[in-house]
Design a protein around this motif. Structure first.
Motif, PDB file in Angstrom:
ATOM      1  N   VAL A  45     -98.565  30.509   3.653  1.00 50.99           N
ATOM      2  CA  VAL A  45     -99.092  29.325   2.985  1.00 50.99           C
ATOM      3  C   VAL A  45     -98.420  29.213   1.620  1.00 50.99           C
ATOM      4  O   VAL A  45     -98.274  30.205   0.911  1.00 50.99           O
ATOM      5  CB  VAL A  45    -100.625  29.430   2.777  1.00 50.99           C
ATOM      6  N   VAL A  46     -98.050  28.006   1.243  1.00 53.54           N
ATOM      7  CA  VAL A  46     -97.478  27.762  -0.075  1.00 53.54           C
ATOM      8  C   VAL A  46     -98.615  27.377  -1.012  1.00 53.54           C
ATOM      9  O   VAL A  46     -99.384  26.459  -0.726  1.00 53.54           O
ATOM     10  CB  VAL A  46     -96.430  26.631  -0.034  1.00 53.54           C
ATOM     11  N   ILE A  50     -93.530  17.958  -4.439  1.00 55.64           N
ATOM     12  CA  ILE A  50     -94.110  18.128  -3.099  1.00 55.64           C
ATOM     13  C   ILE A  50     -93.005  18.046  -2.048  1.00 55.64           C
ATOM     14  O   ILE A  50     -92.951  18.857  -1.124  1.00 55.64           O
ATOM     15  CB  ILE A  50     -95.204  17.074  -2.822  1.00 55.64           C
ATOM     16  N   GLU A  51     -92.111  17.085  -2.198  1.00 56.88           N
ATOM     17  CA  GLU A  51     -91.027  16.942  -1.232  1.00 56.88           C
ATOM     18  C   GLU A  51     -90.118  18.167  -1.245  1.00 56.88           C
ATOM     19  O   GLU A  51     -89.702  18.656  -0.194  1.00 56.88           O
ATOM     20  CB  GLU A  51     -90.221  15.672  -1.506  1.00 56.88           C
ATOM     21  N   TYR A 104    -102.187  13.037  -0.950  1.00 59.24           N
ATOM     22  CA  TYR A 104    -101.485  13.941  -0.048  1.00 59.24           C
ATOM     23  C   TYR A 104    -102.425  14.671   0.910  1.00 59.24           C
ATOM     24  O   TYR A 104    -102.010  15.044   2.005  1.00 59.24           O
ATOM     25  CB  TYR A 104    -100.610  14.912  -0.844  1.00 59.24           C
ATOM     26  N   LEU A 105    -103.673  14.848   0.532  1.00 60.09           N
ATOM     27  CA  LEU A 105    -104.662  15.378   1.481  1.00 60.09           C
ATOM     28  C   LEU A 105    -104.900  14.376   2.604  1.00 60.09           C
ATOM     29  O   LEU A 105    -104.958  14.739   3.777  1.00 60.09           O
ATOM     30  CB  LEU A 105    -105.986  15.683   0.768  1.00 60.09           C
ATOM     31  N   THR A 106    -105.019  13.109   2.232  1.00 58.24           N
ATOM     32  CA  THR A 106    -105.233  12.042   3.212  1.00 58.24           C
ATOM     33  C   THR A 106    -104.064  11.937   4.181  1.00 58.24           C
ATOM     34  O   THR A 106    -104.259  11.726   5.373  1.00 58.24           O
ATOM     35  CB  THR A 106    -105.447  10.692   2.490  1.00 58.24           C
ATOM     36  N   LYS A 107    -102.860  12.120   3.672  1.00 56.17           N
ATOM     37  CA  LYS A 107    -101.651  12.063   4.515  1.00 56.17           C
ATOM     38  C   LYS A 107    -101.469  13.317   5.365  1.00 56.17           C
ATOM     39  O   LYS A 107    -100.605  13.365   6.225  1.00 56.17           O
ATOM     40  CB  LYS A 107    -100.403  11.886   3.646  1.00 56.17           C
ATOM     41  N   GLY A 108    -102.254  14.358   5.081  1.00 53.06           N
ATOM     42  CA  GLY A 108    -102.123  15.604   5.818  1.00 53.06           C
ATOM     43  C   GLY A 108    -101.018  16.510   5.307  1.00 53.06           C
ATOM     44  O   GLY A 108    -100.663  17.491   5.962  1.00 53.06           O
ATOM     45  N   VAL A 109    -100.490  16.206   4.139  1.00 52.50           N
ATOM     46  CA  VAL A 109     -99.422  17.023   3.555  1.00 52.50           C
ATOM     47  C   VAL A 109    -100.010  18.266   2.885  1.00 52.50           C
ATOM     48  O   VAL A 109     -99.453  19.349   2.984  1.00 52.50           O
ATOM     49  CB  VAL A 109     -98.589  16.197   2.547  1.00 52.50           C
ATOM     50  N   LEU A 110    -101.130  18.098   2.197  1.00 56.07           N
ATOM     51  CA  LEU A 110    -101.822  19.228   1.572  1.00 56.07           C
ATOM     52  C   LEU A 110    -102.953  19.706   2.473  1.00 56.07           C
ATOM     53  O   LEU A 110    -103.623  18.904   3.121  1.00 56.07           O
ATOM     54  CB  LEU A 110    -102.430  18.834   0.223  1.00 56.07           C
TER      55      LEU A 110
END
Length: 99
Positions: A4-5, A22-23, A65-71
């Protein structure tokens, strides 16, 4: 090997580069879950707190980013800093209350 990062911004100026950071993290650790850390204190510069407006900006980005599923999640570090930076703590508290 990284499972996990755990991504933190040591200098407050980096928070304004949130999307780019993030990218970059996603490129360097493809497919790994990312957990965003948020400091109340600006540890990169000694005795400076992160401004409330900047913390709210970072929290908004986290929500995006939580909503996008990235975090995968968020960690708030600063329990010993609440008394030191009451305006920053209050900004975080209010943000979380209103979600």
């Amino acid at each position: 090997y990284i499972d996990v990062v755990n991504l933190w911004f040591w200098h407050k100026d980096e928070i304004l580069e949130y999307d780019e950071k993030i990218e970059l993290c996603r490129q360097k650790f493809p497919g790994k879950p990312i957990i965003q850390g948020i400091f109340l204190h600006e540890y990169g510069r000694g005795d400076v707190g992160n401004p409330p407006e900047l913390l709210v900006y970072q929290l908004e980005k986290c929500r995006e980013y939580l909503t996008k599923g990235v975090l995968e999640g968020v960690i708030l570090l600063g329990d010993r800093e609440i008394k030191k930076w009451p305006a920053s703590a209050e900004a975080v508290r209010n943000f979380l209350k209103n979600q």
